[in-house]
Design an enzyme around this catalytic site. Structure first.
Site, PDB file in Angstrom:
ATOM      1  N   GLY A  75      -1.191   5.653  -0.217  1.00  0.00           N
ATOM      2  CA  GLY A  75      -0.805   5.199  -1.537  1.00  0.00           C
ATOM      3  C   GLY A  75       0.693   5.128  -1.676  1.00  0.00           C
ATOM      4  N   TYR A 133       1.208   1.614 -11.662  1.00  0.00           N
ATOM      5  CA  TYR A 133       0.574   2.707 -10.923  1.00  0.00           C
ATOM      6  C   TYR A 133      -0.711   3.165 -11.636  1.00  0.00           C
ATOM      7  CZ  TYR A 133       0.130   7.155  -8.335  1.00  0.00           C
ATOM      8  OH  TYR A 133      -0.332   8.209  -7.574  1.00  0.00           O
ATOM      9  N   LYS A 155      -4.701   2.863 -10.178  1.00  0.00           N
ATOM     10  CA  LYS A 155      -5.520   4.082 -10.099  1.00  0.00           C
ATOM     11  C   LYS A 155      -6.726   4.011 -11.037  1.00  0.00           C
ATOM     12  CE  LYS A 155      -3.182   6.340  -6.972  1.00  0.00           C
ATOM     13  NZ  LYS A 155      -3.766   6.553  -5.628  1.00  0.00           N
TER      14      LYS A 155
HETATM   15  P1  NAI Z   1       2.813  10.447   0.729  1.00  0.00           P
HETATM   16  O1  NAI Z   1       3.865   9.449   0.414  1.00  0.00           O
HETATM   17  O2  NAI Z   1       3.222  11.776   1.237  1.00  0.00           O
HETATM   18  O3  NAI Z   1       1.746   9.819   1.734  1.00  0.00           O
HETATM   19  C1  NAI Z   1       1.235   8.532   1.560  1.00  0.00           C
HETATM   20  C2  NAI Z   1       0.980   7.915   2.912  1.00  0.00           C
HETATM   21  O4  NAI Z   1       0.451   6.598   2.716  1.00  0.00           O
HETATM   22  C3  NAI Z   1       2.256   7.770   3.768  1.00  0.00           C
HETATM   23  O5  NAI Z   1       2.076   8.295   5.058  1.00  0.00           O
HETATM   24  C4  NAI Z   1       2.473   6.275   3.791  1.00  0.00           C
HETATM   25  O6  NAI Z   1       3.102   5.797   4.979  1.00  0.00           O
HETATM   26  C5  NAI Z   1       1.047   5.740   3.647  1.00  0.00           C
HETATM   27  N1  NAI Z   1       1.104   4.350   3.209  1.00  0.00           N
HETATM   28  C6  NAI Z   1       1.831   3.843   2.187  1.00  0.00           C
HETATM   29  N2  NAI Z   1       1.744   2.515   2.156  1.00  0.00           N
HETATM   30  C7  NAI Z   1       0.929   2.156   3.186  1.00  0.00           C
HETATM   31  C8  NAI Z   1       0.486   0.912   3.681  1.00  0.00           C
HETATM   32  N3  NAI Z   1       0.880  -0.253   3.130  1.00  0.00           N
HETATM   33  N4  NAI Z   1      -0.334   0.903   4.750  1.00  0.00           N
HETATM   34  C9  NAI Z   1      -0.707   2.064   5.346  1.00  0.00           C
HETATM   35  N5  NAI Z   1      -0.308   3.272   4.923  1.00  0.00           N
HETATM   36  C10 NAI Z   1       0.518   3.312   3.858  1.00  0.00           C
HETATM   37  O7  NAI Z   1       2.008  10.579  -0.632  1.00  0.00           O
HETATM   38  P2  NAI Z   1       0.852  11.612  -1.105  1.00  0.00           P
HETATM   39  O8  NAI Z   1       1.404  12.351  -2.233  1.00  0.00           O
HETATM   40  O9  NAI Z   1       0.249  12.316   0.023  1.00  0.00           O
HETATM   41  O10 NAI Z   1      -0.193  10.570  -1.692  1.00  0.00           O
HETATM   42  C11 NAI Z   1      -1.514  10.414  -1.203  1.00  0.00           C
HETATM   43  C12 NAI Z   1      -2.369   9.825  -2.312  1.00  0.00           C
HETATM   44  O11 NAI Z   1      -2.391  10.735  -3.398  1.00  0.00           O
HETATM   45  C13 NAI Z   1      -1.826   8.512  -2.870  1.00  0.00           C
HETATM   46  O12 NAI Z   1      -2.901   7.639  -3.096  1.00  0.00           O
HETATM   47  C14 NAI Z   1      -1.194   8.944  -4.180  1.00  0.00           C
HETATM   48  O13 NAI Z   1      -1.165   7.885  -5.102  1.00  0.00           O
HETATM   49  C15 NAI Z   1      -2.102  10.061  -4.602  1.00  0.00           C
HETATM   50  N6  NAI Z   1      -1.554  10.989  -5.578  1.00  0.00           N
HETATM   51  C16 NAI Z   1      -0.427  11.723  -5.293  1.00  0.00           C
HETATM   52  C17 NAI Z   1       0.079  12.592  -6.242  1.00  0.00           C
HETATM   53  C18 NAI Z   1       1.317  13.402  -6.010  1.00  0.00           C
HETATM   54  O14 NAI Z   1       1.809  14.033  -6.960  1.00  0.00           O
HETATM   55  N7  NAI Z   1       1.860  13.456  -4.812  1.00  0.00           N
HETATM   56  C19 NAI Z   1      -0.573  12.749  -7.538  1.00  0.00           C
HETATM   57  C20 NAI Z   1      -1.752  11.953  -7.719  1.00  0.00           C
HETATM   58  C21 NAI Z   1      -2.209  11.112  -6.755  1.00  0.00           C
END
Ligand code: NAI
Length: 256
Positions: free
Chosen positions: A71, A151, A155
Site C-alpha cells: 500500500g 486514501y 480503503k
Molecule cells: P510500508 O510502506 O512499510 O510497506 C508497504 C510496502 O508496499 C512497501 O514495501 C512498498 O514497497 C510496497 N508497495 C508500495 N507500492 C507498491 C507497488 N506499486 N507494487 C508493489 N509493492 C508496493 O507500509 P505499511 O505501514 O506496512 O503498510 C502496509 C499496509 O497497511 C498498507 O496497505 C497500508 O495502507 C496499511 N495501513 C498502514 C497503517 C500505518 O499506520 N502504517 C495504518 C492503516 C493501514
C-alpha cells in the site's frame, strides 16, 4: 508446508507477516517493488498480471494463503491504483490457485481511514472495476485540492469490495475465507512522516484516537493476519476487523 503469497513483503506489516510465517515453517512468496521473491509494480495491470504469473510459477499452481499488504499513503493516485486495484486484482488473480488448496485463506489490509469521508466518484469507479475512470476521478480530486479523500476512498472501496466478494460463489463458495484487517496507526516506514511532523502528529491523534495501548507495532497487525490465514479460521468471512486500539469504536460509538 503451507505456501503463502504476501504483497508488500519488503517493509512494515507485510515484512513482519512474512517473518512470522517463515518462522512457523511456511513457504512465503513475497511480492514487492524490490527485495522480494516476485518483484512487480502493483500499480499497473501489467505489473499485477506479471506478479500473478510469477507467484503461480513459484507456487506450482496451488496456494494455501494470500495476503495483500502492499500500500501507499499520501496525496497520490497510487492510493487508488495500488491500494484498491493492486490488492483486488492480485487476489482475484491468485484465487484459482487458492481454490486448489485444502484450507485456503486470504486477507487484505485496509485501514481505519476507510471510515473517513471519501470521493464518491472514485469509490464508485473502483467498485465497477473501471480503473481508467477511477484514475481520472482521482486526478480531478487532486486538482480540486481534495486529495486527502483519496486514501480513505481506496480503503473504503476495498472494504466494500470485500464485504460482497467474500461471501459470494468465488470465495466462500470455493471454501476460501477472505477477510480484511483495518489497522489504526501502526509504526512503520509509511507512518514515520506523521510522527516526524508536529502538525501532522496532532491531526493524526485527533483523527485516530487509540485508547487501548496507543500506536501498534507492525507485528501486532501481522499476528492477526497470521491467525486469519491459518487453518484455525474456518468460519470468518467478509469481516472488516479493526485492530486499532479502539479507534473505530471511539469514533463511531456503540451502534453496530
Ligand atoms: P510500508 O510502506 O512499510 O510497506 C508497504 C510496502 O508496499 C512497501 O514495501 C512498498 O514497497 C510496497 N508497495 C508500495 N507500492 C507498491 C507497488 N506499486 N507494487 C508493489 N509493492 C508496493 O507500509 P505499511 O505501514 O506496512 O503498510 C502496509 C499496509 O497497511 C498498507 O496497505 C497500508 O495502507 C496499511 N495501513 C498502514 C497503517 C500505518 O499506520 N502504517 C495504518 C492503516 C493501514
Amino acid at each position: 508446508t503451507r505456501t503463502i503469497a504476501v504483497s508488500g513483503s519488503a517493509s512494515g506489516i507485510g515484512r513482519a507477516l512474512a517473518g512470522l510465517l517463515r518462522d512457523q515453517g511456511d513457504k512465503v512468496i513475497g511480492i514487492d517493488l524490490a527485495g522480494a521473491e516476485v518483484e512487480a509494480d502493483l500499480s499497473t495491470p501489467e505489473g499485477r498480471s506479471r506478479a500473478v504469473g510469477e507467484v503461480l510459477e513459484l507456487s506450482g499452481g496451488t496456494l494455501d494463503g494470500a495476503v495483500a499488504c502492499a500500500g501507499v499513503s499520501g496525496l497520490t493516485t497510487l492510493t487508488v491504483t495500488v491500494n484498491f486495484f493492486g490488492a483486488v486484482e492480485l487476489l482475484e488473480g491468485l484465487r484459482p490457485a487458492l481454490a486448489r488448496a485444502e484450507r485456503p485463506r486470504a486477507a487484505v489490509v485496509g485501514s481505519i481511514s476507510g471510515t473517513q469521508p471519501v470521493d464518491d466518484d472514485v469509490v464508485r469507479a473502483c467498485l465497477e472495476g473501471d480503473e481508467p475512470t477511477a484514475l481520472k476521478a482521482a486526478e480531478l480530486s487532486l486538482e480540486k485540492g481534495k486529495g486527502r479523500k483519496l486514501y480513505p476512498s481506496g480503503k473504503s472501496a476495498v472494504a466494500q469490495w470485500l464485504r460482497k466478494a467474500a461471501v459470494g460463489p468465488d470465495w466462500a463458495g470455493e471454501g476460501i475465507a477472505l477477510n480484511l484487517i483495518a489497522p489504526g496507526v501502526v509504526r512503520t516506514p509509511m507512518s514515520e512522516p506523521l510522527f516526524a511532523d508536529e502538525k501532522m502528529f496532532k491531526v493524526m491523534n485527533e483523527a485516530v484516537p487509540m485508547p487501548l495501548n496507543g500506536y501498534a507495532d507492525a507485528e501486532v497487525i501481522a499476528e492477526t493476519l497470521r491467525w486469519l490465514i491459518s487453518p484455525a479460521n474456518s468460519h470468518m468471512a467478509g469481516q472488516v476487523i479493526y485492530v486499532d486500539g479502539g479507534a473505530e469504536a471511539t469514533l463511531r460509538g456503540p451502534e453496530v
